[in-house]
Design an enzyme around this catalytic site. Structure first.
Site, PDB file in Angstrom:
ATOM      1  N   HIS A 273       0.821  -1.223   0.000  1.00  0.00           N
ATOM      2  CA  HIS A 273       0.000   0.000   0.000  1.00  0.00           C
ATOM      3  C   HIS A 273       0.851   1.268   0.000  1.00  0.00           C
ATOM      4  O   HIS A 273       0.340   2.350  -0.279  1.00  0.00           O
ATOM      5  CB  HIS A 273      -0.915   0.036   1.233  1.00  0.00           C
ATOM      6  CG  HIS A 273      -1.983  -1.008   1.234  1.00  0.00           C
ATOM      7  ND1 HIS A 273      -2.876  -1.148   0.187  1.00  0.00           N
ATOM      8  CD2 HIS A 273      -2.310  -1.976   2.134  1.00  0.00           C
ATOM      9  CE1 HIS A 273      -3.708  -2.159   0.459  1.00  0.00           C
ATOM     10  NE2 HIS A 273      -3.376  -2.681   1.621  1.00  0.00           N
TER      11      HIS A 273
ATOM     12  N   ASP B 106      -2.661 -10.536  -2.491  1.00  0.00           N
ATOM     13  CA  ASP B 106      -3.153 -10.119  -1.181  1.00  0.00           C
ATOM     14  C   ASP B 106      -4.647  -9.763  -1.358  1.00  0.00           C
ATOM     15  O   ASP B 106      -5.093  -9.459  -2.457  1.00  0.00           O
ATOM     16  CB  ASP B 106      -2.367  -8.878  -0.733  1.00  0.00           C
ATOM     17  CG  ASP B 106      -2.748  -8.386   0.649  1.00  0.00           C
ATOM     18  OD1 ASP B 106      -2.043  -8.732   1.608  1.00  0.00           O
ATOM     19  OD2 ASP B 106      -3.764  -7.664   0.769  1.00  0.00           O
TER      20      ASP B 106
HETATM   21 ZN    ZN Z   1      -4.133  -7.169   2.604  1.00  0.00          ZN
END
Ligand code: ZN
Length: 396
Positions: free
Chosen positions: A176, A217
């Site tokens: 992220h 993910d």
């Molecule tokens: Zn994640």
């Protein structure tokens, strides 16, 4: 007597007579050697190298960052506590890592972010730095450098031929983190830093021209996408849960119209599981890798797409994770001589993380078996039209 028989069966100079030999001043053996090399197809050469690679080892790095911890936060050292005692049972060799260098981090992140994070960790931590929430402690800056270094070390070991493949088990996670901000429990973007290191090359290590990243993910790899939005030498595919209010809110199909086939988003509804992911691997991973022809594949693997993860709503089982690891291994064998590096992103149930990591080792080493039996008890949605829509958008 036997020599004589051979001569009779194969008259001397019979083969040579059919070949016109334009360079009588060069040894003939060199001429034939040159012809031989020129007709070897690169795919055949890849298979020869892949066969040789089967005898090489799998390596891993382990960066548990025990001091990077915050009260009641799901991204905690305990994520790795079930896995750690099992690591020695896998047929893989642990290699030491060292922190990423500042200029390696600066390949991806704004130097002002790097120095700002260092200052905050040193002078103000512990505390929260974004709404995810992402936290830092006094040790977090060093931990994040070591996590990024753990992925760089694995990627270099595979590129240099010291390992067949590798798994970087590191935290804090990275996918992220964007070039100018830490977010989503991530401080530095570990996979992006490793990919940039491969593109940069180094003394004795030629720069790669094409690196593919596949991220499965449960969350969209927004930071990795941002890092390579306009970088033609990196292709990025993310498969993730997508619905209103689900973090980070990005990752829809049409987000990068200028980079079709190279930036690929596969947004899935809640409860999508093994069956849907197998279709995604067959019908999207394969054409993605085939069209890009990477020289190495990096896998951002998060075990939070498991059906029992406490913070997401997807439906993979450990068997699904094993299937995915085998699918990407096969792609690496077919397209880049087996050069593949797995690295840990999320996954917030320690048992799921241990089982999922075991599945990665089983696939990577080709040895042992996955002991977990945890089928998804929920009904999977039908994602046929979504998968077709994505294929059509990219022209796969
Ligand atoms: Zn994640």
């Amino acid at each position: 007597m036997s020599t004589r028989r051979l001569r009779l069966a194969c008259p001397p100079h019979a083969g040579e007579a059919a070949v016109s030999y334009p360079y009588p001043f060069l040894p003939r053996i060199l001429f034939f050697g040159t012809v031989g090399v020129s007709v070897i197809d690169t795919r055949i050469w890849g298979r020869i190298v892949a066969r040789y690679n089967r005898f090489m080892k799998t390596v891993y790095t382990f960066v548990p960052s025990p001091q990077h911890v915050y009260p009641d936060h799901p991204e905690r050292p305990a994520r790795l506590e079930v896995l750690e005692p099992k690591l020695k049972s896998f047929d893989a060799e642990r290699i030491e890592t060292k922190p990423a260098e500042r200029d390696q981090v600066a390949y991806v992140h704004d130097p002002r972010l790097v120095s700002g994070l260092e200052k905050v960790c040193r002078e103000q931590a512990p505390g929260i730095i974004d709404y995810a929430p992402t936290y830092v402690t006094r040790s977090s800056f060093g931990d994040a450098l070591l996590a990024a270094g753990g992925v760089v070390t694995c990627a270099r070991a595979v590129l240099d031929g010291d390992a067949r493949n590798a798994f970087a088990i590191v935290r804090p996670p990275g996918h992220h983190a964007e070039p100018d901000r830490a977010m989503g429990f991530c401080i530095f973007n570990n996979v992006a830093i490793a990919a940039r290191d491969l593109l940069a090359g180094a003394e004795g290590r030629p720069p790669l021209q094409r690196v593919a990243i596949i991220d499965y993910d449960a969350h969209h790899g927004n930071g990795t996408q941002a890092a390579f939005l306009n970088e033609e030498r990196v292709a990025f595919l993310s498969v993730h849960q997508y619905q209103p209010g689900f973090y980070p809110g990005t990752g829809w199909i049409e987000e990068a119209p200028h980079a079709r086939k190279r930036i690929v988003n596969v947004p899935l509804p809640a409860r999508a599981g093994d069956r849907v992911y197998e279709q995604v691997a067959d019908r999207i991973f394969h054409p993605f890798v085939k069209s890009f022809q990477p020289q190495m594949i990096l896998i951002s693997v998060g075990f939070d797409a498991h059906w029992s993860d406490p913070i997401t709503m997807l439906g993979l089982s450990t068997a699904g994770y094993l299937m995915l690891a085998r699918q990407v291994m096969a792609l690496a064998e077919d397209y880049c001589d087996g050069k593949i590096v797995f690295l840990l992103e999320g996954g917030y149930d320690p048992v799921n993380v241990a089982n999922g990591a075991e599945a990665v080792f089983v696939a990577a080493t080709g040895k042992g078996e996955s002991a977990a039996n945890d089928p998804n008890p929920n009904q999977e949605p039908d994602c046929e039209s979504r998968i077709e829509e994505i294929r059509e958008w990219h022209g796969f």
